[in-house]
Motif scaffolding. Structure first.
Motif, PDB file in Angstrom:
ATOM      1  N   ARG A 164       0.860  -1.188   0.000  1.00 35.49           N
ATOM      2  CA  ARG A 164       0.000   0.000   0.000  1.00 35.49           C
ATOM      3  C   ARG A 164       0.894   1.234   0.000  1.00 35.49           C
ATOM      4  O   ARG A 164       1.916   1.256   0.676  1.00 35.49           O
ATOM      5  N   ARG A 165       0.454   2.265  -0.708  1.00 40.73           N
ATOM      6  CA  ARG A 165       1.251   3.480  -0.809  1.00 40.73           C
ATOM      7  C   ARG A 165       0.478   4.686  -0.284  1.00 40.73           C
ATOM      8  O   ARG A 165      -0.710   4.848  -0.578  1.00 40.73           O
ATOM      9  N   PHE A 166       1.167   5.516   0.460  1.00 44.94           N
ATOM     10  CA  PHE A 166       0.588   6.723   1.046  1.00 44.94           C
ATOM     11  C   PHE A 166       1.564   7.875   0.851  1.00 44.94           C
ATOM     12  O   PHE A 166       2.778   7.659   0.715  1.00 44.94           O
ATOM     13  N   TYR A 167       1.052   9.090   0.861  1.00 40.36           N
ATOM     14  CA  TYR A 167       1.907  10.277   0.842  1.00 40.36           C
ATOM     15  C   TYR A 167       1.517  11.157   2.034  1.00 40.36           C
ATOM     16  O   TYR A 167       0.356  11.537   2.169  1.00 40.36           O
ATOM     17  N   THR A 168       2.490  11.439   2.897  1.00 40.64           N
ATOM     18  CA  THR A 168       2.230  12.285   4.057  1.00 40.64           C
ATOM     19  C   THR A 168       1.980  13.717   3.588  1.00 40.64           C
ATOM     20  O   THR A 168       2.147  14.040   2.410  1.00 40.64           O
ATOM     21  N   HIS A 169       1.598  14.583   4.525  1.00 42.87           N
ATOM     22  CA  HIS A 169       1.352  15.977   4.160  1.00 42.87           C
ATOM     23  C   HIS A 169       2.640  16.691   3.755  1.00 42.87           C
ATOM     24  O   HIS A 169       2.586  17.784   3.179  1.00 42.87           O
ATOM     25  N   ASP A 170       3.796  16.099   4.065  1.00 48.88           N
ATOM     26  CA  ASP A 170       5.075  16.612   3.562  1.00 48.88           C
ATOM     27  C   ASP A 170       5.414  15.998   2.204  1.00 48.88           C
ATOM     28  O   ASP A 170       6.509  16.179   1.689  1.00 48.88           O
ATOM     29  N   GLN A 221       4.937  11.182  12.657  1.00 51.09           N
ATOM     30  CA  GLN A 221       3.671  11.017  13.375  1.00 51.09           C
ATOM     31  C   GLN A 221       2.615  10.395  12.456  1.00 51.09           C
ATOM     32  O   GLN A 221       1.882   9.476  12.863  1.00 51.09           O
ATOM     33  N   GLU A 222       2.522  10.892  11.225  1.00 51.40           N
ATOM     34  CA  GLU A 222       1.511  10.370  10.298  1.00 51.40           C
ATOM     35  C   GLU A 222       1.816   8.932   9.907  1.00 51.40           C
ATOM     36  O   GLU A 222       0.901   8.095   9.813  1.00 51.40           O
ATOM     37  N   ALA A 223       3.089   8.615   9.683  1.00 54.06           N
ATOM     38  CA  ALA A 223       3.467   7.233   9.358  1.00 54.06           C
ATOM     39  C   ALA A 223       3.196   6.307  10.543  1.00 54.06           C
ATOM     40  O   ALA A 223       2.799   5.149  10.371  1.00 54.06           O
ATOM     41  N   ALA A 224       3.376   6.819  11.757  1.00 54.85           N
ATOM     42  CA  ALA A 224       3.096   6.024  12.957  1.00 54.85           C
ATOM     43  C   ALA A 224       1.603   5.709  13.048  1.00 54.85           C
ATOM     44  O   ALA A 224       1.210   4.599  13.431  1.00 54.85           O
ATOM     45  N   VAL A 225       0.763   6.666  12.685  1.00 55.65           N
ATOM     46  CA  VAL A 225      -0.682   6.436  12.685  1.00 55.65           C
ATOM     47  C   VAL A 225      -1.035   5.346  11.673  1.00 55.65           C
ATOM     48  O   VAL A 225      -1.851   4.453  11.952  1.00 55.65           O
TER      49      VAL A 225
END
Length: 292
Positions: A164-170, A221-225
């Motif tokens: 699965r791929r995600f992009y943080t707000h950064d 923090q977002e990756a930890a969530v």
């Protein structure tokens, strides 16, 4: 001897890598264009601090002389539960956070542009008849995740196309393994200086790799969530998440799929699993390509 398959793999892998980097540059450029003007937050904090002694009581907003535009008033929204000085500090805090976020996005954009330049140069100089160069490039593309090979043990099932791929707000890519075999592949082929996460406290869950060697605190923090959400702790109120670098991870000989060990120190971040954030950060193209 160079095989046609290897040459095709390398050419396809390079094209995939270049496409991904171009998408990343496009995304980061849009992010910079849409980031709010942080200076406005600084101005509001400064005005509140300057006029704090002249503002009585608690208000939802105040209007103060705008020193940037003489003769004009600037409307400033307030938290009625806080003092004027506390509101001023909130604006300064948001200003500093916004500036850090802008700097992180700019740094990631500069890095991505440098990587694209190098990738295009490699593609232009590619010689399919140079077997040593093809082999070396193939290995580097495997490490970069642009070429997906069979899992480490040939007796196991092949690895799915990608995690699965995600992009943080950064705008940092975060990959989350879908099963134990893919967890192995994700962890053992990622760059050694990238960051790695897993739910702590022996909670079963996905291996998570952050594609950055200098992630911001917001990205961590977002990756930890995400790590907490894609674990057996999804229904828990708080989930501890272990944070390491990929280079600290080891696969014990003969260990079952998904089992790794680490050396050195680990940081622990405690977060709340959040389905809304997971949906918000999910790569939209990834959803269409491979729905959960």
């Amino acid at each position: 001897m160079t095989t046609t398959t290897d040459v095709d793999l390398v050419q396809t892998g390079l094209a995939h890598l270049i496409h991904h980097t171009r998408k990343q540059i496009e995304s980061l450029t849009k992010a910079l264009d849409h980031l709010p003007d942080a200076s406005d937050l600084q101005v509001k904090g400064t005005l509140l601090k300057t006029y704090a002694s002249q503002i009585d009581g608690h208000h939802h907003f105040v209007e103060l002389p705008d020193y940037q535009h003489p003769g004009q008033q600037l409307s400033i929204k307030l938290d009625i539960k806080k003092t004027i000085m506390e509101n001023a500090e909130d604006y300064f805090h948001r200003y500093r956070k916004s500036k850090r976020g802008q700097a992180t996005v700019q740094q990631n954009l500069t890095t991505a542009k440098t990587e694209l330049h190098q990738q295009l140069a490699t593609q232009a100089a590619f010689d399919p008849d140079d077997s040593e160069a093809v082999a070396a490039l193939k290995q580097s593309l495997i490490v970069a995740g642009a070429i997906h090979t069979h899992v480490l043990h040939s007796s196991k099932a092949p690895t799915p196309a990608h995690p699965r791929r995600f992009y943080t707000h950064d705008h940092v890519l975060v990959e989350v393994g879908k099963n134990s075999h893919q967890n192995d592949h994700l962890t053992l082929t990622a760059r050694k200086d990238y960051y790695w996460m897993h739910a702590g406290g022996e909670i079963p869950g996905s291996h998570v790799v952050i594609h950055s060697n200098h992630p911001s605190e917001q990205t961590l923090q977002e990756a930890a969530v995400l790590t907490a959400y894609y674990s057996k702790g999804r229904q828990m109120n708080r989930v501890p998440v272990d944070v390491l670098t990929v280079g600290q991870m080891r696969k014990p000989k003969g260990a079952k799929a998904g089992l790794v060990t680490f050396s050195g120190l680990a940081r622990t971040i405690t977060v709340v699993p959040d389905a809304t954030l997971a949906a918000e950060l999910r790569d939209q193209e990834d959803i269409h390509h491979d729905a959960d």
